[in-house]
Design an enzyme around this catalytic site. Structure first.
Site, mmCIF file in Angstrom:
data_model
loop_
_atom_site.group_PDB
_atom_site.id
_atom_site.type_symbol
_atom_site.label_atom_id
_atom_site.label_comp_id
_atom_site.label_asym_id
_atom_site.label_seq_id
_atom_site.Cartn_x
_atom_site.Cartn_y
_atom_site.Cartn_z
ATOM 1 C CG ASP A 75 -4.791 5.032 5.096
ATOM 2 O OD1 ASP A 75 -4.446 5.039 3.908
ATOM 3 O OD2 ASP A 75 -4.120 5.528 6.022
ATOM 4 C CG LEU A 76 -9.656 -1.152 5.710
ATOM 5 C CD1 LEU A 76 -10.623 -1.457 4.578
ATOM 6 C CD2 LEU A 76 -8.927 -2.421 6.157
#
Length: 329
Positions: free
Chosen positions: A117-118
């Site tokens: 994820d980011l």
């Protein structure tokens, strides 16, 4: 002209199916390749294919949408310490920075094995071979993903232990998750979390269901490959020898999905194993004399660990207490 799909795969020059060639190049999956062929987008040696039943060999010219794809290189693997704030995609529609924009300029074209994820940090494996990426992403491969997780809230160790049964959250069934409390710092706590599936935002969703908010997530291992002391933003190639040792099933042609089915089949394999055991007992020589001592069992050879930081033997369980991961300087 390309060969037929009935070519003998055991011969050195037998080649490989066109769908596999495209997947190895990292262009698409095998299924997508079959769709591309049906759409008339793929040509071999100037002939547009209308069926995926085609085997290509070294020297054949393969084109997709009129562009020649290069001959596949030997499979290679890299460890990358992903910083927070990068997306794991080739291009982002929101204009955010991507992992691939931050890689060294001399890196070949690579794809990621899975995604982070980011705001997730830590170990991201990269490869130049799409088939290797597919192999390592499959849950049937059986590799554990291990994370260090900092959460905000009151940790209930009993509820953490229940995650090993495989939680169901908002109608989604997750596989077994091993979560161990390492230490508590005020209202925050550090956990070691291990899982094998790695569905989208799985750890964050599971922790939210326990009333915990994840404020830092670091992947420290993907199967036998460790983050180790790799600095944030750094990338390092895994030696080819280590790759072949740790992913030997890929190079020998074993399909983890098929292996999983075979293990699930059960009865036939069990009968075969029982028959072999019985035969071994029958063939074993009897001891000389009623009072003779049985021979001592041979000592098993100690497995050789790969060089620290590249790949290590996977631990049985993340039960030891450890301090929090130190933030990168």
């Amino acid at each position: 002209m390309p060969g037929s799909a009935d070519a003998d795969a055991g011969e050195p020059d037998a080649g490989e199916r066109i769908a596999k060639r495209l997947a190895r190049a990292g262009l698409c999956s095998r299924r997508d390749a079959e769709r591309w062929i049906a759409d008339g987008r793929v040509a071999v040696n100037g002939t547009t294919l209308d069926s995926p039943a085609c085997v290509v060999r070294p020297g054949d010219v393969v084109q997709v949408d009129g562009k020649v794809i290069p001959e596949p290189e030997p499979a290679r693997l890299w460890r990358y310490h992903k910083p927070s704030g990068l997306v794991t995609t080739a291009r982002d529609e929101k204009g955010r920075a991507t992992v691939f924009e931050r890689l060294p300029a001399d890196m070949p074209r690579v794809i990621s094995i899975g995604r982070l994820d980011l705001t997730t940090e830590g170990l991201l494996l990269l490869t130049n071979d799409g088939e290797l990426a597919r192999f390592l992403e499959l849950p049937a491969t059986g590799w554990t993903r291990r994370y260090r997780v900092r959460v905000f809230g009151e940790v209930d160790e009993k509820r953490l232990a229940e995650l090993e049964k495989g939680p169901t959250i908002e109608g989604v069934k997750y596989g077994p998750i091993e979560a161990v409390l390492d230490r508590i710092q005020g209202r925050n706590a550090w956990l070691t979390v291990s899982l094998k599936e790695g569905k989208n935002r799985e750890i964050r969703k599971v922790m939210e269901a326990l009333g915990l908010q994840v404020n830092r997530l670091i992947r420290v291992a993907y199967g036998p490959f460790q983050l180790g002391k790799l600095e944030e933003g750094a990338v390092e190639e895994v030696p080819k020898r280590v790759v072949r040792e740790q992913v030997s099933r890929f190079f020998t042609g074993a399909d983890p999905a098929e292996e999983g089915k075979a293990k699930g089949g059960g009865k036939t394999a069990a009968k075969t194993a029982a028959a072999k055991t019985a035969a071994a007992k029958t063939a074993a020589p009897k001891a000389e004399g009623a009072g003779s001592r049985p021979a001592a069992p041979a000592k098993a050879s100690k497995p050789r660990d790969a060089k620290a930081g590249w790949a290590k033997a996977e631990p049985k369980a993340a039960t030891e207490r450890r301090g929090p991961a130190k933030p990168a300087s």
